[in-house]
Scaffold this active site. Sequence first.
Site, short mmCIF file in Angstrom:
data_model
loop_
_atom_site.label_atom_id
_atom_site.label_comp_id
_atom_site.label_asym_id
_atom_site.label_seq_id
_atom_site.Cartn_x
_atom_site.Cartn_y
_atom_site.Cartn_z
N LYS A 48 1.48 4.31 -2.93
CA LYS A 48 1.46 5.77 -2.69
C LYS A 48 2.76 6.41 -3.18
O LYS A 48 2.75 7.49 -3.78
CB LYS A 48 1.24 6.06 -1.21
CG LYS A 48 -0.18 5.69 -0.78
CD LYS A 48 -0.37 5.74 0.71
CE LYS A 48 -1.80 5.37 1.08
NZ LYS A 48 -1.96 5.02 2.48
N ASP A 99 0.83 -1.20 0.00
CA ASP A 99 0.00 0.00 0.00
C ASP A 99 0.88 1.27 0.00
O ASP A 99 0.63 2.21 -0.75
CB ASP A 99 -0.90 -0.05 1.25
CG ASP A 99 -1.83 1.13 1.31
OD1 ASP A 99 -2.68 1.24 0.41
OD2 ASP A 99 -1.67 1.96 2.24
#
Length: 911
Positions: free
Chosen positions: A771, A767
Site C-alpha cells: 500500500k 501488505d
Amino acid sequence: MPVVSLAKIASSPAVTAGDFTVPCIYGKRLVSNRVSFGNSRRRSPVSHRVRSELQSPRVLGSVTDLSLDNSVENGHLPKGDSWAVHKFGGTCVGNSERIKDVADVVVNDGSSRKLVVVSAMAKVTDMMYDLIHRAQSRDDSYLSALDAVLEKHRATALELLYGDELASFSARLHNDINNLKAMLRAIYIAGHATESFSDFVVGHGELWSAQMLAAVVRKSGLDCTWMDARDVLVVVPNSSSQVDPDFAESEKRLEKWFSQNSAGKIIIATGFIASTPENIPTTLKRDGSDFSAAIMGALFRSHQLTIWTDVDGVYSADPRKVSDAVILKTLSYQEAWEMSYFGANVLHPRTIIPVMKYDIPIVIRNIFNLSAPGTMICRQIEDEDGYKLDAPVKGFATIDNLALVNVEGTGMAGVPGTASAIFSAVKEVGANVIMISQASSEHSVCFAVPEKEVKAVSEALNSRFRQALAGGRLSQIEIIPNCSILAAVGQKMASTPGVSATFFNALAKANINIRAIAQGCSEFNITVVVKREDCIRALRAVHSRFYLSRTTLAVGIIGPGLIGGTLLDQIRDQAAVLKEEFKIDLRVIGITGSSKMLLSESGVDLSRWRELMKEEGESANIEKFTQYVKGNHFIPNSVIVDCTADADIASSYYDWLLRGIHVVTPNKKANSGPLDQYLKIRDLQRKSYTHYFYEATVGAGLPIISTLRGLLETGDKILRIEGIFSGTLSYLFNNFVGNRSFSDVVAEAKQAGFTEPDPRDDLSGTDVARKVTILARESGLKLDLDSLPVQSLVPKPLQACASAEEFMQKLPQFDEELSKQRQEAEAAGEVLRYVGVVDAVGKKGTVELKRYKKDHPFAQLSGADNIIAFTTKRYKEQPLIVRGPGAGAQVTAGGIFSDILRLAFYLGAPS
Ligand code: ADP
Ligand code: ASP
Ligand code: MG
C-alpha cells in the site's frame, strides 16, 4: 415567444379515429394542417399545401380538388385531399390472418378515397429471385421452388376467399405459374436471364398479394378494384442502375386507367412494379414499394401517405441493433431521407422526394400495434422565429459491407481534375459511392463503396492511374475492406455547436478507431467509417451518449470469492435503481473463478449466479473469458473487475487496457509490482481513453486514492503520507493494552476472522508495504517494493514454521519483546502503532512500528479502522485525515462498485 410544442402533435389512438395535427410555419404565421386517419377529418382553411400548389402551375390546388369529388363516376382521375394513400410492407401481408388485419385497416380508414399500395407477401420476392438464380444456374430445382411459391399463395387464398373470388384468383394464379414455368424453362436453357425477364418474374408477388387483398376488402361489401401498377407507373432506367419516375407520362396513364376501369373508392395497387416508356415490365428495385407508394401519393396529391410496417415508427437507431432505441415522434423530410440513405431500411430513401414536392406528410405505423401513433415525417417544424425544434441529433444509422478506397499521393495537390478522374473511373464500373472525404492538403481522396463493387473499382483506378503510380505522383491506391458507415442525423445539428465533439468523444471513449470522416455541408449528418466489427458497439456508444439510452457496461468479474461474491450481490441489489435513476445498465456477462467460469451474452441472472456457476459453469479459461467480455459487439464498453490477489492476472492489465477493456480492481499486485510494468500501464492510460481504477487497493472503500489524486490534480504538493493501512494490525495494536500478551490478541483476532488464515501474512508487513508503494507511486515517487524497509512482526525463528498452527503455538515464546516495547511507550505517555510512511520530501517509504503520543489521532483508533494523514503544502499544520473501516468484504466490494460507477459516469452516464 410562443414555441410550438411537440406535445401538440396529437396521436391517433386507433386507426379509425383521431387526427394528427401537423404544426407548420410559413412566413411568420403558424397554422395547423390536420390530417386525418379517420372520419373526423377537418382542415384548416389555409395550409402550406395550398401555398405550395399555388406556386406550381402544373399542380391542381387542393381546394379545387374537392370539386372533383364526383369525377370518378365519369371515369376521370380525381385528385387531392380526398385521397389517403396507404402502403403495406411484406410483413403486413405475411399470411392470411395478416391480410385480414390489413383489410380491416383499409376498411376502417374514414378517408373518402383510398389508394393502397401493397408489397408481396413476406419472403416472396426473395423466393422469386431465387427461382431465377436456380434456373440460370441450370439447376432444375427451380421447378420445386416454383411449386412452393404456388402452394404458399394457393393455401393463403384458400384461407381467405371462397366462391367466385376464390375461383377467379386461383385461375389467375395457375395461369401465372404456368407462364412462369415456361419463362423459367427458357432461362434454364439459355443459362441467362435478361433484366426485363427477371423484373417480369420477380414482380409476381405483388400481383398476387394485391389481388388477394382486393378480394378480401370486397368481402366486407365495399367496392374495391385492384390495379396492376405496370399499367400506370412509367419509369425510366438511369445510368446508376436505378429508375426515375416519369410523372407526366404516369399521370396520363393514370387518367387512362380511370377512364377504362370503373374504379370505386378503394384501389389496391401493386407496389414494386412498373413499366418502361416502351411498356416493358420493370421494377423499382429492392424494397421499392415505399417508392411506389410515394409516387402514387404525388400522382393523387393525397393528404397523407401512411407506410405500415412491423415497427412502431422510425426509431432513433435500428431496433435490432440498439434495444434502447426510442421512437421518434417527428422527422423532417430531410432527416428521414438521411436516416434512410444511411441504412435505416424502415423507409426507402427515394420515398421522400415525390411527396415532399406537395408537402404530403408520411406517417410510419405498426400494423401489429394500432395504438402506437407512429412517426410523422413532414416539413421541418419551426417556431415563430424560425428556430428549429427538437434534439440536435435525431437518430443514427449504419451501413455494413463497405470498403474504403484511399487514393494517395503528393502529386495530387493542386492538380486540377484528379478527383474528377477518380470518380469518372468509378462511375465507369457502375459503383455507387456512398461517402467521400478529402483532406484539405489534397494529399488523399478517400471514399466508401459497397464491398461487392470494390474489386472492379480497384481495377479501374489502377488502370486509369497506371502512369501516375509508376511515376510516383500517386503513392498508392489502398483498399480497406470490412468497413461500415455510422451516421448521426439531425437537422438541428447545423445550429448546435459541440455535437460532433460529443459524437467523437463517445467513440473515443468506446475505444473505436475511426477510419474516415465526412460531414455534409448541409450539416444534417456526420458520417464516420469504422471497422465492421466495431460498428454495433460504435452505434450503441453514440446512441447512449446522446441520452437516448442507458450507458451499458459489459462487466466481467474474476474471482467470485468473498469480495467478488459480495460485489456481485451488491450489483444485484442495486441494478434496478441504477437503471431507473442513473441510466446505467451493468451487465455482468462473465464470472470466472480459477476452475470454472460462467458466460452469458444477455447478462448472468445475479439472483442465482452461485447455482448457475455450479450447474452451467464451463472450465475456466482466462483468454476465452477476456475475448468474450470484449467481443460482445452489442455493448460498447467492457470492464474486467479483478477481485483476486493474483500477480498473474494483474500482469494482463496492460494487454486488456491496450485492447480497450477498462480495468477495476482491489488487487494490489499490479500497482506495487515491478516498477517498469506499473509505469507502462500509467503511460498507456494517459494516452488512451481506457480507464484503470483501483481505489480499493488502499483502505478498501475509503477515499484514499481519490483524495490523493484530488490534491495532486488541484496543484497541492504532497509532503508526507502516514497511516495505519492494515485493519488487522490496527486491531492488534488497538487491543494490545493492559496486561494482555501480543500472542493472545493475535489469537483473538484470528478467531474473529480479522486475520489472514496464516496471520504471518499480516504480521510480515508486506501488505502494508504494498500500500505504501502504491501511494508513493501515485504521489510521483519511483519506488520499488523491494527497496522499502519493512519491519516484520514475525519473529525470525518463526518465519520457517510449516503451518499457521505451529506458528500460533510458538508465538507466545516471543511475547516478551513486544510487551517490553509497549511498557516503555506507556511510561512515556505513548502507544505503539504499526504504520506505513511515504516521505515525499526524502523520496522514500518505510513500514515500521512507531510510538505516538496518546493524544495523537493514531492513538485514538478503535476496532480495525484505518487512518491516513496527508501532510501537504496546503495541509501543513493540520494534516488531512481520512479514517474509517479499511477492511472487510462489504466495504471493499463497495469501493470496487463505486469505481465501476465512476467508470460509467466517465463514459457518459448522466451524473
Ligand atoms: P417492410 O417489409 O414493411 O417494408 P422493412 O423490413 O423494409 O419492412 O422495414 C422495417 C424494418 O426496418 C424494421 O423491422 C426494423 O427492423 C428496420 N429498421 C432499421 N432501422 C430502423 C429504424 N431506425 N427505425 C425503425 N426500423 C428500422
Ligand atoms: N417486394 C419487394 C421487395 O421485397 C418490394 C418491397 O417489398 O418493398 O424488395
Ligand atoms: Mg421496406
